[in-house]
Design an enzyme around this catalytic site. Sequence first.
Site, short mmCIF file in Angstrom:
data_model
loop_
_atom_site.label_atom_id
_atom_site.label_comp_id
_atom_site.label_asym_id
_atom_site.label_seq_id
_atom_site.Cartn_x
_atom_site.Cartn_y
_atom_site.Cartn_z
N GLU A 175 0.99 -1.11 0.16
CA GLU A 175 -0.13 -0.05 -0.12
C GLU A 175 0.81 1.17 0.09
OE1 GLU A 175 -3.15 0.04 3.05
OE2 GLU A 175 -3.77 -1.92 2.14
N GLU A 322 -5.39 -8.55 0.80
CA GLU A 322 -5.76 -8.28 2.14
C GLU A 322 -7.22 -8.10 1.96
OE1 GLU A 322 -4.03 -5.17 4.54
OE2 GLU A 322 -2.03 -5.84 4.01
C1 FCB Z 1 -4.14 -2.55 5.71
C2 FCB Z 1 -2.52 -2.58 6.39
C3 FCB Z 1 -2.52 -3.98 6.96
C4 FCB Z 1 -3.46 -3.94 8.34
C5 FCB Z 1 -4.91 -3.67 7.41
C6 FCB Z 1 -6.23 -3.64 8.81
O1 FCB Z 1 -4.07 -1.19 5.50
O2 FCB Z 1 -1.71 -3.06 4.87
O3 FCB Z 1 -1.02 -3.77 7.57
O4 FCB Z 1 -3.31 -2.89 9.12
O5 FCB Z 1 -4.93 -2.48 6.68
#
Ligand code: FCB
Length: 419
Positions: A175, A322
């Site tokens: 990110e 994620e």
């Molecule tokens: C994302 C991050 C990860 C975690 C999630 C909830 O933005 O990459 O490390 O904190 O959010």
Amino acid sequence: MKNYTKINFPKDFLWGAATASHQVEGNNYNDWSEWEKSQKRTDYLRSEGLVEKYGLENFISGRACDHYNRFQEDFKIAKKLGHNATRFSIEWSRIEPEEGKFNEKEIEHYKKVITTLKEIGIEPFVTLWHWPIPIWLRNKGGWQYGKIPDYFARYTEKIVNALGSDVKFWITLNEPEIYARYSYLSGVWPPQKKNLISYLLVIHNLIRAHRKAYKIIKKLNQSAQIGIAKNNTYFEAYQNKLINRVLKKNIDWWRNFYFLNRIKNHQDFIGLNHYLHNRINYGFNKNENEKVSDMRRELYPEAIYYVLMDLKRYNKPIYITENGLADAGDQKRGWFILETLKNVSRAIGEGVDVKGYLHWSLMDNFEWDKGFWPRFGLLEIDYKTLERKVRPSANFYRDICVANEITEDIVSKYKNLLE
Ligand code: FCB
């Protein structure tokens, strides 16, 4: 309970969960761990009443989940939970604690992590940078420093040389746009800058770093698959009104696509981190918030369908690297996973090449500036004893992973969890 037609996922679909070194390992020494303990940070937390509310220890990563020492146990649990893939990150500050001095013992540690995963049949997705940096690099100016792409390339080369033969999937950066925004524009995360030029410079350096790392990994291993983990939000132009569409187009360009466009000739897959929906209605964030997580983020599972459809333009395989929610009571996680996967399947049905889903997170962990209270884990952690407990939704998810499909039987078995 509604009737579900069976939902199949493609053959060889990868299923699992993700973590990041600073959030789970424990005892890291990097720019974040210093910041967490700084006077400025503590004063801020006190002035906001957050120390009173959560305790100071909530905000200090400390021993975290002690995953550094317990990774074998943790991955064995993941295996039992039906996972055939996992995402974790390598902690740069462990590998290169001093400029140009690489710690071979720490490299060995990550070798062992990968061997463990391979032995039990879990495919590793290895992230090279998930936000913290070594102190010496912070002292040089961190991601604003013009030479940081070279340092990142050197670190990458070292790691890939040592671990490369067993790793197929590399994620260079996590990110990058979020990091640049929170650390250099809104000033919430270390180094707490609020400067537009710094923000743009950091994005530029991250792009350069990714491209250099990409070339090095490819040189060392042509069959490696390389991408970044990109946070994309579903910006919805409410009722398709012109002004909403104009706002959407601009924010989409900058937040969702700019970075990906700049690296489009240097990526083999897209890693998608997806959490947010942002309804635009004469302004941003006009969400209905009918359902929210413990962090008050809207739970809007259809968003992932739109985000995936928008990524079709790159013509690359997509791994969801994620996706998840803070839900300490585990009341919504099962429902959220089910609805999300239905939308993933809908996108696949419409031609999006999604090849895997990694839930955030394998276990509860240290959620950056928020600390330990948000509970994102399939596994619940008791931070006093460090005991791991499987949440009911993790069993539901296991049944899906194992079957590689969602059947009516699975849904009815977990009926209570999904209502
Ligand atoms: C994302 C991050 C990860 C975690 C999630 C909830 O933005 O990459 O490390 O904190 O959010």
